[in-house]
Design a protein around this motif. Structure first.
Motif, PDB file in Angstrom:
ATOM      1  N   LEU B  45       0.840  -1.193   0.000  1.00 25.05           N
ATOM      2  CA  LEU B  45       0.000   0.000   0.000  1.00 25.05           C
ATOM      3  C   LEU B  45       0.875   1.243   0.000  1.00 25.05           C
ATOM      4  N   MET B  46       0.577   2.156  -0.927  1.00 24.17           N
ATOM      5  CA  MET B  46       1.334   3.419  -0.990  1.00 24.17           C
ATOM      6  C   MET B  46       0.516   4.577  -0.419  1.00 24.17           C
ATOM      7  N   PHE B  47      -0.680   4.765  -0.943  1.00 22.57           N
ATOM      8  CA  PHE B  47      -1.496   5.906  -0.539  1.00 22.57           C
ATOM      9  C   PHE B  47      -2.973   5.508  -0.494  1.00 22.57           C
ATOM     10  N   VAL B  55      -5.507   9.800   3.808  1.00 21.48           N
ATOM     11  CA  VAL B  55      -5.644   9.335   5.187  1.00 21.48           C
ATOM     12  C   VAL B  55      -4.519   8.426   5.622  1.00 21.48           C
ATOM     13  N   GLU B  56      -3.710   7.955   4.715  1.00 21.22           N
ATOM     14  CA  GLU B  56      -2.623   7.060   5.097  1.00 21.22           C
ATOM     15  C   GLU B  56      -1.487   7.178   4.088  1.00 21.22           C
ATOM     16  N   ASN B  57      -0.268   7.228   4.581  1.00 17.65           N
ATOM     17  CA  ASN B  57       0.908   7.288   3.724  1.00 17.65           C
ATOM     18  C   ASN B  57       1.955   6.397   4.353  1.00 17.65           C
ATOM     19  N   ASN B  58       2.213   5.279   3.747  1.00 13.42           N
ATOM     20  CA  ASN B  58       3.105   4.293   4.348  1.00 13.42           C
ATOM     21  C   ASN B  58       4.568   4.598   4.096  1.00 13.42           C
ATOM     22  N   SER B  59       4.991   5.793   4.474  1.00 11.15           N
ATOM     23  CA  SER B  59       6.415   6.156   4.377  1.00 11.15           C
ATOM     24  C   SER B  59       6.951   5.957   2.967  1.00 11.15           C
ATOM     25  N   SER B  62       9.496  10.547  -1.266  1.00 11.22           N
ATOM     26  CA  SER B  62       8.891  11.778  -1.784  1.00 11.22           C
ATOM     27  C   SER B  62       8.952  11.881  -3.301  1.00 11.22           C
ATOM     28  N   ARG B  63       9.688  11.005  -3.945  1.00 12.98           N
ATOM     29  CA  ARG B  63       9.701  11.020  -5.410  1.00 12.98           C
ATOM     30  C   ARG B  63       8.361  10.533  -5.995  1.00 12.98           C
ATOM     31  N   PHE B  64       7.503   9.992  -5.131  1.00 10.88           N
ATOM     32  CA  PHE B  64       6.131   9.643  -5.501  1.00 10.88           C
ATOM     33  C   PHE B  64       5.200  10.667  -4.855  1.00 10.88           C
ATOM     34  N   SER B  65       4.363  11.308  -5.676  1.00 10.08           N
ATOM     35  CA  SER B  65       3.480  12.340  -5.150  1.00 10.08           C
ATOM     36  C   SER B  65       2.055  12.102  -5.646  1.00 10.08           C
ATOM     37  N   PRO B  66       1.115  11.775  -4.753  1.00 12.79           N
ATOM     38  CA  PRO B  66      -0.253  11.518  -5.197  1.00 12.79           C
ATOM     39  C   PRO B  66      -1.072  12.794  -5.288  1.00 12.79           C
TER      40      PRO B  66
END
Lengths: 109, 115
Positions: B45-47, B55-59, B62-66
């Motif tokens: 799970l990413m976002f 509601v959740e960001n599994n660390s 930062s090169r991935f931005s939703p």
């Protein structure tokens, strides 16, 4: 920590040879256990949700069962079109789905 | 068609490129997810977005931005990726948190290769 372990990693069956896939889990506050099927190059496709120990669900040649520690996906008289990766996932209280690595099933004619 | 559409299906990008993955659902769901699927690993799970709020960001690096501009659309912006980021990126949606009934509905994924 929540964990989902699926076995075997891979399974090869002859057409008509019944078998079972296992999903063992440890989770705090299980809200549901899910089974998905994934074909190559596609996303997972929903099969079943189980909520409590003793529950069973069936769909064609597939039957899923649940205990307090594990779930089984029984495949009766499989056909080649049942070949796929089968994924198990648990939903803890208040969190998103947590998946196992899957079992890759190959059914040969 | 699963009801969740992801584009592009395949993407090859250099480590210095910037690209975006797109996901669209027409199921009336109000939660959307990004998962990463790598060989021999469970789906990660990413976002999570619920009602357009993350509601959740599994660390996730930062090169991935939703980005979730509305309940039907979800983007994953990519920049300065590493070769180990090569994977199948799956988008999913659910009604509420997916705990009742059918869990998540997945798209077919974007196969990303970083060179």
């Amino acid at each position: 920590e929540d964990q989902v372990t699926q076995s075997p990693e891979a399974l090869r069956l002859q057409e008509g040879e019944s078998s079972s896939l296992n999903c063992s889990y440890t989770v705090s506050g299980l809200r549901g256990l899910f089974w998905y099927r994934q074909d190559p190059g596609k996303g997972p496709e929903f099969l079943f949700t189980l909520y409590s120990a003793g529950e069973e669900k069936e769909k064609e040649r597939l039957k899923a069962t649940l205990t307090k520690k594990e779930s089984f996906l029984h495949i009766t008289a499989p056909k080649p079109e049942d070949s796929a990766t089968y994924l198990c996932a648990v939903m803890p209280a208040g969190y998103a789905l947590n998946f196992g690595k899957g079992t890759s099933l190959l059914v040969t004619p | 068609e699963t009801g969740v559409t992801q584009t592009p299906r395949h993407l090859v990008m250099g480590m210095t490129n910037k690209k975006s993955l797109k996901c669209e659902q027409h199921l009336g769901h109000n939660a959307m997810y990004w998962y990463k699927q790598s060989a021999k690993k469970p789906l990660e799970l990413m976002f999570v977005y619920s009602l357009e709020e993350r509601v959740e960001n599994n660390s996730v690096p930062s090169r991935f931005s939703p980005e979730c501009p509305n309940s039907s659309h979800l983007f994953l912006h990519l920049h300065t990726l590493q070769p180990e980021d090569s994977a199948l990126y799956l988008c999913a949606s659910s009604l509420d948190d997916g705990g009742s009934g059918y869990g998540y509905t997945f798209g077919s994924g974007t196969r990303l290769t970083v060179v």
